[in-house]
Design an enzyme around this catalytic site. Structure first.
Site, PDB file in Angstrom:
ATOM      1  N   ILE A   1      36.148 -19.148   1.243  1.00 22.52           N
ATOM      2  CA  ILE A   1      36.548 -19.491   2.619  1.00 22.52           C
ATOM      3  C   ILE A   1      38.061 -19.709   2.757  1.00 22.52           C
ATOM      4  O   ILE A   1      38.552 -19.939   3.862  1.00 22.52           O
ATOM      5  CB  ILE A   1      35.760 -20.701   3.185  1.00 22.52           C
ATOM      6  CG1 ILE A   1      35.793 -21.881   2.228  1.00 22.52           C
ATOM      7  CG2 ILE A   1      34.333 -20.307   3.516  1.00 22.52           C
ATOM      8  CD1 ILE A   1      35.236 -23.161   2.856  1.00 22.52           C
TER       9      ILE A   1
ATOM     10  N   HIS B   1      32.610 -19.605 -12.069  1.00 14.53           N
ATOM     11  CA  HIS B   1      32.726 -18.589 -11.014  1.00 14.53           C
ATOM     12  C   HIS B   1      33.781 -17.574 -11.404  1.00 14.53           C
ATOM     13  O   HIS B   1      34.753 -17.900 -12.092  1.00 14.53           O
ATOM     14  CB  HIS B   1      33.055 -19.222  -9.664  1.00 14.53           C
ATOM     15  CG  HIS B   1      34.284 -20.081  -9.645  1.00 14.53           C
ATOM     16  ND1 HIS B   1      34.291 -21.375 -10.108  1.00 14.53           N
ATOM     17  CD2 HIS B   1      35.550 -19.825  -9.222  1.00 14.53           C
ATOM     18  CE1 HIS B   1      35.507 -21.882  -9.973  1.00 14.53           C
ATOM     19  NE2 HIS B   1      36.293 -20.958  -9.440  1.00 14.53           N
TER      20      HIS B   1
HETATM   21  P1  AMP Z   1      39.240 -22.262  -8.586  1.00 15.21           P
HETATM   22  O1  AMP Z   1      38.373 -23.432  -9.016  1.00 15.21           O
HETATM   23  O2  AMP Z   1      40.698 -22.522  -8.818  1.00 15.21           O
HETATM   24  O3  AMP Z   1      38.815 -20.963  -9.239  1.00 15.21           O
HETATM   25  O4  AMP Z   1      39.080 -22.081  -7.031  1.00 15.21           O
HETATM   26  C1  AMP Z   1      37.845 -22.348  -6.393  1.00 15.21           C
HETATM   27  C2  AMP Z   1      37.755 -21.499  -5.156  1.00 15.21           C
HETATM   28  O5  AMP Z   1      36.612 -21.942  -4.429  1.00 15.21           O
HETATM   29  C3  AMP Z   1      38.946 -21.606  -4.196  1.00 15.21           C
HETATM   30  O6  AMP Z   1      39.509 -20.308  -4.004  1.00 15.21           O
HETATM   31  C4  AMP Z   1      38.338 -22.192  -2.906  1.00 15.21           C
HETATM   32  O7  AMP Z   1      38.908 -21.651  -1.743  1.00 15.21           O
HETATM   33  C5  AMP Z   1      36.871 -21.811  -3.050  1.00 15.21           C
HETATM   34  N1  AMP Z   1      35.940 -22.670  -2.321  1.00 15.21           N
HETATM   35  C6  AMP Z   1      35.878 -24.020  -2.310  1.00 15.21           C
HETATM   36  N2  AMP Z   1      34.886 -24.459  -1.536  1.00 15.21           N
HETATM   37  C7  AMP Z   1      34.274 -23.362  -1.035  1.00 15.21           C
HETATM   38  C8  AMP Z   1      33.171 -23.146  -0.158  1.00 15.21           C
HETATM   39  N3  AMP Z   1      32.469 -24.158   0.366  1.00 15.21           N
HETATM   40  N4  AMP Z   1      32.825 -21.867   0.145  1.00 15.21           N
HETATM   41  C9  AMP Z   1      33.510 -20.827  -0.371  1.00 15.21           C
HETATM   42  N5  AMP Z   1      34.558 -20.974  -1.202  1.00 15.21           N
HETATM   43  C10 AMP Z   1      34.945 -22.211  -1.535  1.00 15.21           C
END
Ligand code: AMP
Ligand code: ZN
Length: 121
Positions: free
Chosen positions: A31, A91
């Protein structure tokens, strides 16, 4: 894990722009997108790091299937990266195209919805 945001997406407690789902894996749009179709592919099982997941080969096959599908639809390159700075549920990021916004803002819901419809499997 009860306080994990991605586990809540898996159970449906938090909504997502779903791209792909099977018994063990889920892919949904980020998002705060860095690119068009910025996607996170996760195992439904909570493990903290990608390297903790016991079926890495199978997981990577799913990521590859989605990435190749994105290449076909977009006719563009698909980058991937593994970070985990913010969310400690394994992820893998997929990012379509050459342009990347290094200071992403929250995605517009209408654009996220149309992106989901364009790319979902
Ligand atoms: P990272 O942990 O650095 O790989 O980043 C986590 C990613 O999750 C970031 O790019 C956020 O924008 C994304 N993120 C966090 N919460 C949500 C959500 N509810 N839905 C979709 N993406 C998310
Ligand atoms: Zn989790």
């Amino acid at each position: 894990m009860s306080d994990c945001i991605f586990c809540k997406i898996v159970t449906g407690e938090i909504p997502c722009y779903k791209i792909y789902e099977d018994e063990k894996y889920l892919a949904f749009l980020d998002i705060y997108p860095w690119t068009e179709g910025h996607t996170l592919v996760i195992p439904k099982q909570h493990v903290e790091w990608v390297w903790d997941y016991p079926e890495l080969g199978e997981y990577f096959e799913v990521v590859g299937k989605i990435a190749r599908h994105y290449r076909e639809i977009s006719k563009d390159i698909v980058r991937s990266n593994i970070d985990g700075w913010q969310v400690q549920h394994a992820h893998i990021h997929l990012k379509i195209g050459k342009l990347s916004d290094l200071n992403p803002k929250q995605g517009d819901p209408d654009i996220l919805k149309s992106t989901m419809e364009k790319y979902r499997l």
